[in-house]
Design an enzyme around this catalytic site. Sequence first.
Site, mmCIF file in Angstrom:
data_model
loop_
_atom_site.group_PDB
_atom_site.id
_atom_site.type_symbol
_atom_site.label_atom_id
_atom_site.label_comp_id
_atom_site.label_asym_id
_atom_site.label_seq_id
_atom_site.Cartn_x
_atom_site.Cartn_y
_atom_site.Cartn_z
ATOM 1 N N HIS A 144 38.089 10.393 -65.174
ATOM 2 C CA HIS A 144 37.120 10.030 -66.206
ATOM 3 C C HIS A 144 37.355 10.816 -67.475
ATOM 4 O O HIS A 144 37.902 11.927 -67.442
ATOM 5 C CB HIS A 144 35.702 10.298 -65.703
ATOM 6 N N GLU A 181 41.927 12.680 -61.204
ATOM 7 C CA GLU A 181 41.602 13.103 -59.844
ATOM 8 C C GLU A 181 41.979 12.074 -58.788
ATOM 9 O O GLU A 181 41.135 11.316 -58.330
ATOM 10 C CB GLU A 181 40.131 13.503 -59.717
ATOM 11 N N GLU A 192 42.396 17.660 -58.589
ATOM 12 C CA GLU A 192 41.905 17.277 -59.916
ATOM 13 C C GLU A 192 42.210 18.354 -60.955
ATOM 14 O O GLU A 192 42.052 19.553 -60.688
ATOM 15 C CB GLU A 192 40.380 17.074 -59.869
ATOM 16 N N ASP A 213 35.399 20.927 -55.058
ATOM 17 C CA ASP A 213 35.390 20.333 -56.402
ATOM 18 C C ASP A 213 34.305 21.057 -57.207
ATOM 19 O O ASP A 213 33.131 21.028 -56.837
ATOM 20 C CB ASP A 213 35.090 18.831 -56.295
ATOM 21 N N HIS A 273 30.830 12.333 -67.205
ATOM 22 C CA HIS A 273 31.526 11.052 -67.048
ATOM 23 C C HIS A 273 31.235 10.213 -68.284
ATOM 24 O O HIS A 273 30.175 9.609 -68.403
ATOM 25 C CB HIS A 273 31.065 10.325 -65.784
ATOM 26 N N ASP A 288 36.633 20.585 -65.062
ATOM 27 C CA ASP A 288 36.300 19.914 -63.790
ATOM 28 C C ASP A 288 37.580 19.924 -62.969
ATOM 29 O O ASP A 288 38.606 19.417 -63.426
ATOM 30 C CB ASP A 288 35.822 18.484 -64.126
HETATM 31 MN MN MN Z 1 35.527 17.073 -59.980
HETATM 32 MN MN MN Z 2 35.867 14.702 -62.087
#
Ligand code: MN
Ligand code: MN
Length: 300
Positions: free
Chosen positions: A158, A191, A280, A86, A166, A97
């Site tokens: 998020h 995600e 994600e 990640d 976030h 992200d």
């Molecule tokens: Mn992530």
């Molecule tokens: Mn994330």
Amino acid sequence: MLDEKDLEKLRKAGRVAANAREKGMAMVKEGVKLFDVAEEVEGYIRSQGCKLAFPCNISVNEIAAHYTPSVNDKLTFEIGDVVKIDCGAHVDGFVGDTAGTVEVGTRRFTDLIDTAKEARNTVMEFIGEGIPVREIGVAVNGTIQKHGFQPIRNLSGHQIKPYCLHAGLSIPNFDDGNDTKLEQGMIIACEPFATNGEGLIVAGRPGNICRIIREGPIADPKLQDFFDYIKEEFSTFPFCARSCDYPNATVLMNKLVRHGILSSYALLVEKKKGCVSQFEHTVYISGKRAEVMTISDAGY
Ligand code: MN
Ligand code: MN
């Protein structure tokens, strides 16, 4: 809505993060050090003129998130490991992200891995302006349970805002009853996590990732200098000692944690020690159909 200049920053951060993710996933083999993968992923992000939005998380098996290698980390991948990569890049605070999962040397967890990917890809088919966030949860939960697994209910996607990873909305991995609709101009990370365990995570031991929670007071001028460095380099984003180009960063970070200036993230572990998979994407809500930002040069 983002103007075209900011949208291009988001697009670049997304593409770079996605390429970094693919580089990292391709390196995951028996005997390879987690440290080397994290360094490669982060080195690539920096080489492309982006900054790290957070340290490369390499979380194995029942650890769902928040493991990043320490400065002297000797851990290596073993046959049968289920490995989540990640990573995040940003350009002037605009974040891509993204995450993916691979298995080391076996095919025992193919279903678990494919399920999280299918859940993520299902959401990509309909996410856009006007979609209530609970509908994303319904789709994720439905896809994962159809395959006999559980989504992790207390981990979510998020909203992302400039310099805030976030922010605002949570994007659930089950029907949380939230009818709030996605609006044009939002940046959203979706995600899904799938597990053969209970579907809940609990906080484990403290990990190596920190963020600033307070500005001071710091009496020691050397500690203040280090604080100024991390604030300049990482801003509001999570970071780790490995990513600090500063002597004795591990020791200094521990001091700042004890002073209550930094907070460290605990490892997130599946409650029943179930194996966890995750995929994600970051999307931009440009209209009825979102633009997916974290597509690599390979096209996925
Ligand atoms: Mn992530
Ligand atoms: Mn994330």
